[in-house]
Scaffold this active site. Structure first.
Site, PDB file in Angstrom:
ATOM      1  N   HIS A 358       0.797  -1.234   0.000  1.00 51.85           N
ATOM      2  CA  HIS A 358       0.000   0.000   0.000  1.00 51.85           C
ATOM      3  C   HIS A 358       0.820   1.270   0.000  1.00 51.85           C
ATOM      4  CE1 HIS A 358      -4.004  -1.797   0.904  1.00 51.85           C
ATOM      5  NE2 HIS A 358      -3.283  -2.734   1.476  1.00 51.85           N
ATOM      6  N   LYS A 551      -8.367  14.131   5.144  1.00 47.10           N
ATOM      7  CA  LYS A 551      -7.546  12.918   5.110  1.00 47.10           C
ATOM      8  C   LYS A 551      -6.514  13.073   6.208  1.00 47.10           C
ATOM      9  CE  LYS A 551      -6.652  13.953   0.693  1.00 47.10           C
ATOM     10  NZ  LYS A 551      -6.762  12.793  -0.177  1.00 47.10           N
ATOM     11  N   ARG A 552      -5.735  12.017   6.496  1.00 48.39           N
ATOM     12  CA  ARG A 552      -4.686  12.172   7.489  1.00 48.39           C
ATOM     13  C   ARG A 552      -3.768  13.334   7.103  1.00 48.39           C
ATOM     14  NH1 ARG A 552      -4.253   8.300  11.759  1.00 48.39           N
ATOM     15  NH2 ARG A 552      -2.302   9.385  12.138  1.00 48.39           N
ATOM     16  N   LYS A 557       0.870  14.549   1.595  1.00 49.95           N
ATOM     17  CA  LYS A 557      -0.481  14.870   1.117  1.00 49.95           C
ATOM     18  C   LYS A 557      -0.659  16.380   0.898  1.00 49.95           C
ATOM     19  CE  LYS A 557      -2.540  10.866   3.520  1.00 49.95           C
ATOM     20  NZ  LYS A 557      -3.196  10.016   2.515  1.00 49.95           N
ATOM     21  N   THR A 662      -8.552   6.746  -1.584  1.00 52.30           N
ATOM     22  CA  THR A 662      -9.883   6.170  -1.780  1.00 52.30           C
ATOM     23  C   THR A 662     -10.949   7.232  -1.550  1.00 52.30           C
ATOM     24  OG1 THR A 662      -9.584   5.300   0.441  1.00 52.30           O
ATOM     25  CG2 THR A 662      -9.439   3.728  -1.356  1.00 52.30           C
ATOM     26  N   LYS A 666     -14.709   8.474  -3.349  1.00 53.88           N
ATOM     27  CA  LYS A 666     -15.973   8.757  -2.639  1.00 53.88           C
ATOM     28  C   LYS A 666     -16.527  10.117  -3.053  1.00 53.88           C
ATOM     29  CE  LYS A 666     -14.101   5.970   1.039  1.00 53.88           C
ATOM     30  NZ  LYS A 666     -13.275   5.976   2.258  1.00 53.88           N
TER      31      LYS A 666
HETATM   32  C1  CR1 Z   1      -2.096   4.687   0.967  1.00 52.86           C
HETATM   33  O1  CR1 Z   1      -1.349   5.754   1.470  1.00 52.86           O
HETATM   34  C2  CR1 Z   1      -4.225   4.014  -0.133  1.00 52.86           C
HETATM   35  C3  CR1 Z   1      -4.495   3.142   1.082  1.00 52.86           C
HETATM   36  C4  CR1 Z   1      -5.318   1.920   0.737  1.00 52.86           C
HETATM   37  C5  CR1 Z   1      -2.427   3.736   2.102  1.00 52.86           C
HETATM   38  C6  CR1 Z   1      -3.353   5.187   0.277  1.00 52.86           C
HETATM   39  O2  CR1 Z   1      -2.992   5.913  -0.869  1.00 52.86           O
HETATM   40  O3  CR1 Z   1      -5.433   4.456  -0.679  1.00 52.86           O
HETATM   41  O4  CR1 Z   1      -3.275   2.694   1.648  1.00 52.86           O
HETATM   42  N1  CR1 Z   1      -1.173   3.121   2.525  1.00 52.86           N
HETATM   43  O5  CR1 Z   1      -4.714   1.173  -0.260  1.00 52.86           O
HETATM   44  C7  CR1 Z   1      -0.875   2.759   3.768  1.00 52.86           C
HETATM   45  O6  CR1 Z   1      -1.585   2.987   4.722  1.00 52.86           O
HETATM   46  C8  CR1 Z   1       0.706   1.592   5.132  1.00 52.86           C
HETATM   47  O7  CR1 Z   1       0.303   2.094   3.901  1.00 52.86           O
END
Ligand code: CR1
Length: 817
Positions: A358, A551-552, A557, A662, A666
């Site tokens: 991820h 988002k976080r 970001k 994601t 949405k």
């Molecule tokens: C990514 O940063 C992605 C999600 C789900 C995150 C984000 O871009 O949409 O995973 N990665 O696939 C993450 O948390 C530890 O890595």
């Protein structure tokens, strides 16, 4: 569900029954929380029926199953979702009404199940929803943290953290399984022993043991009898007591051991895309995989199949590297405990596991120090060494004797101390590896796993672009749009066949449809504006353009770039002549998101947003043309209110850093346009909805390395617009500038690693283009409709079906009523 059970009288009786028995309360002495609980219990009974039906059928037929192992499940609230899935929301609304309550008021009494940080955990929750809806025999495995992600409180503009006491009240959505318990060992030593066949085997002995107890969380599928499950493990002390310490008068110690055991699953580590190599976290990871594998093996053994059939009955998906210890753990069980030969065991292991990557952020890639691993998991460390040795021998023999390559590809990194590279272990232990969006999968093939691609061949490394469940993220969270779509398409089949949204395209230019569409958006903006007024006492104009980034909070970001551009806008508005000011498109810029408690720079970004908001929102000279709101404690249930209300949402990561994203999906599903970089799933969203319907800017991923290099050797270029903003902050316009020094330094002295100075100008240009487009209501509405209409591909149903067909080799298993 029989019709009698759904009539309002029966439901009322059921709720009253739970009020009296489950809650032990009089019906006339009841508040919203208790009413919510009684209602939830009544719905839970219905889920239970489906749950039992499903599990019994699975037990009987014993099809191949998939286990989705994830340290995080960011589920949010369950009641509304369950009512929709069971198609009984209307009935419950009426019954609750008759009892003198409003269902919507009860829904918000529920605490979010917030057992995750961000996208990764929410993805797992969406996938469980789709697996249940599509009748795939899939279970999630995870940890039952007593504290989920912390509550964020904003004080003087700064983030403060408070514990999330989500289990303080009764949780109707979990079933404790007091009978399902396994022992998990830590520490100890490795001995050699004879097994039953008289062969010499290693054996892990001694050490400390704790117990894992199961809690099941039912996951209803939409409009199906089938019900999925997430099994969460909670640590408990073993039912033993340290009598030696007790007898020695050391009662405290004998009790504290018990407390230590319980602490193991107390708290979710609050880091998103960032590894903190704490011993307790390593223990959590092992505890989780050990309990899950014991449970899986217990189930496998009931059917008395030979071990070689294990991969025909069991597929395990590892959600990032967090469950990777499952690889050496299964190898250990097969070789040490079950007496298989190494190669036979390894064949089973590598046909069982698959791994989803991820992230490419170096700070997020898990590496565990060898000495720590040796101390906590001595036998696993030996097994990892052996896995690595046999792997490297094969690479050398069959592929290349190049020593540099062998060093690069080794699971053990030769630093001091040595480190175990968990991503490499996951690749070697899996049959398939996938990235989560097309660009991301390309990048991991080209960079992170390049040597592995060359060695194994490209087939092992595939892409499965993420998806989101349309049930929670449109059907439930946006009733206005749901009803308009259903009316227009003639049925609500789109909720499970999202491609059908295509059918909206033919109305994209229809004036009356556009009007209805725009009205839904306006009502959603009003709903959010009301929330902001009630909860934050800030007035925002629902006619303004709502520009949202939730988002976080993370440097990659680039919320920082966003607030810098907001300050630029503010400065520009202030310079305008009154007649020009009047012509501007009013904006409400909304931020939300948590920073990891130890992430100093991210926390400063929150402070800067709030300090800027304070000044801008109180400056009457700009005539409400700009408002800035930082919504505290962003979570799943707030997302359900915020996302349907966007005109524009921002997904502006430095190219190549956001694996997928994601929330971008949405927002677009709800008819919001994206202002984004050429990164993650933004790219595929543009392809699906049409490039003319997305505002893209910024450098491309393959240019990033060179730009960083040039900045390092030839210095930064800060253009005039960015300088204006820096000057304003440094000049104290938003409070004591020394506070923001470290933040400014990330640009000027830090080499601007995330390329804000590079992208700033094109970012501002896109903002102007957004304003200009928004002035033309018909053009905007058309784009908004085209956004929703083109989102079929991003359903998590498509993603899960792809996993099932390409990786898990899994067939749906339909449960009949
Ligand atoms: C990514 O940063 C992605 C999600 C789900 C995150 C984000 O871009 O949409 O995973 N990665 O696939 C993450 O948390 C530890 O890595």
């Amino acid at each position: 569900m029989t019709p009698e059970k759904n009539d309002t009288d029966a439901i009322e009786q059921d709720i009253v029954h739970h009020t009296i028995t489950t809650l032990c309360r009089g019906v006339y002495n009841i508040d919203k929380l208790a009413m919510y609980q009684a209602t939830a219990h009544s719905v839970r009974d219905r889920l239970l029926e489906d749950w039992n039906l499903t599990q019994e059928a699975l037990h009987r037929e014993n099809p191949k199953r998939c286990y989705y192992m994830s340290m995080e499940f960011l589920i949010g609230r369950a009641l509304d979702n369950a009512l929709n899935c069971l198609k009984v929301k209307k009935n419950y609304k009426e019954s609750v009404d008759n009892l003198g309550f409003n269902l919507e008021d009860l829904l918000v009494e529920e605490k979010d199940a917030a057992l995750g940080n961000g996208g990764l955990g929410r993805l797992a929750a969406c996938y469980m929803d789709s697996a249940a809806t599509l009748d795939y025999p899939t279970w999630g495995y995870g940890l039952r943290y007593q504290y989920g992600i912390f509550k964020q409180i904003i004080k003087d503009g700064y983030q403060n953290e408070m514990p999330d006491y989500w289990l303080n009240f009764d949780n109707p959505w979990e079933f404790p399984r007091t009978d399902i318990r396994y022992e998990v060992r830590f520490h100890g030593y490795v001995a050699t022993k004879m097994n039953e066949k008289g062969e010499s085997r290693m054996s892990w002995e001694g050490g400390d043991k704790v117990q894992a107890m199961a809690y099941d969380v039912p996951i209803p599928g939409f409009d199906t009898k089938g019900c999925g499950n997430i099994r969460l493990w909670s640590s408990k002390p073993l039912n033993t007591f340290d009598f030696d310490s007790f007898n020695a008068g050391d009662y405290d110690r004998s009790v504290s051991e018990q407390t230590n055991a319980q602490n193991l699953t107390s708290v979710l580590y609050p880091n998103d895309n960032h590894l903190v190599g704490k011993e307790l976290r390593l223990k959590q990871e092992y505890f989780f995989v050990s309990a899950s594998l014991q449970d899986i093996i217990h189930r496998f053994k009931r059917a008395k199949c030979p071990w070689k059939d294990f991969p025909d009955k069991v597929a395990v998906q590892m959600n990032d590297t967090h469950p990777t210890l499952a690889v050496p753990e299964l190898q250990r069980i097969l070789v040490d405990v079950e007496g298989l030969e190494w190669d036979d065991a390894w064949d089973i292991v590598t046909r069982t596991f698959a791994f989803t990557n991820h992230t490419v952020l170096p700070e997020a890639l898990e590496c565990w120090s060898v000495p720590m691993m040796e101390k906590i998991l001595p036998r696993h460390m030996q097994i990892i060494y052996d896995i690595n040795l046999f792997f490297l021998q094969k690479v050398e023999r069959d592929f290349s004797p190049d020593r540099e390559l062998l060093k690069r590809i080794s699971i053990i990194e030769e630093t001091s101390p040595q480190q175990v590279r968990m991503a490499y272990l996951a690749v070697v232990g899996s049959h398939t590896v996938n990235g989560v969006a097309a660009l991301h999968s390309d990048l991991i093939r080209k960079n992170l796993f390049n040597d592995f691609v060359k060695y194994y061949g490209p087939e092992k490394f595939i892409n499965i672009t993420n998806g989101i469940t349309p049930r929670r993220w449109l059907y439930q969270s946006n009733p206005g749009l749901r009803d308009l779509i259903t009316k227009t398409l003639g049925s609500e089949e789109w909720a499970t066949h999202l491609d059908q949204l295509e059918g909206l395209k033919k109305y994209a230019e229809d004036a009356s449809f556009q009007e209805a569409w725009a009205d839904v958006k306006f009502q959603n903006k009003k709903r959010l504006a009301d929330w902001i007024k009630t909860n934050m006492n800030i007035t925002v104009n629902p006619h303004a353009l709502f520009d949202i980034q939730v988002k976080r909070i993370h440097e990659y970001k680039r919320q920082y770039m966003n607030i810098l551009s907001v300050i630029y806008r503010y400065k520009s508005l202030k310079k305008m002549a009154p007649e020009d000011l009047e012509q501007q498109v009013p904006r409400v810029v909304i931020f939300g998101g948590k920073a990891a408690p130890g992430y100093y720079i991210a926390k400063l970004v929150i402070k800067l947003i709030n300090s800027a908001a304070e000044v801008i929102n109180n400056d009457s000279s700009i005539k409400d043309m700009l408002k800035v709101v930082f919504i505290p404690d962003y979570n799943v249930s707030l997302a359900e209110i915020i996302i349907p209300a966007s005109d524009i949402s921002q997904h502006i990561s430095t190219a190549g850093t956001e694996a997928s994203g994601t929330s971008n999906m949405k927002f677009v599903l709800n008819g919001g346009l994206i202002l984004g970089t050429v990164d993650g799933a933004n790219i595929e969203i543009g392809e699906q909805i049409g490039e003319e319907n997305i505002f893209m800017f910024g450098v491309l991923a393959d240019a990033v390395d060179d730009i960083r290099h040039n900045q390092k050797y030839h210095g930064l270029f800060i253009d005039a617009s960015l300088q204006v903003v820096i000057d304003a902050i440094q000049g104290g316009e938003f409070g004591d500038p020394s506070i923001f020094g470290p933040l400014i330094n990330t640009l000027t002295y830090g080499g601007d690693y995330y390329l804000i100075s590079t992208d700033f100008k094109s970012y501002l240009q896109k903002h102007t283009e957004v304003d200009d487009t928004y002035r033309d209501k018909a053009a905007w509405n058309k784009k908004s409709i085209m956004c929703t209409a083109g989102m079929g591909f991003f359903s998590s149903d498509r993603a899960v079906r792809t996993y099932a067909e390409k990786i898990w080799k899994l067939k749906p298993f339909k449960v009949e009523a």
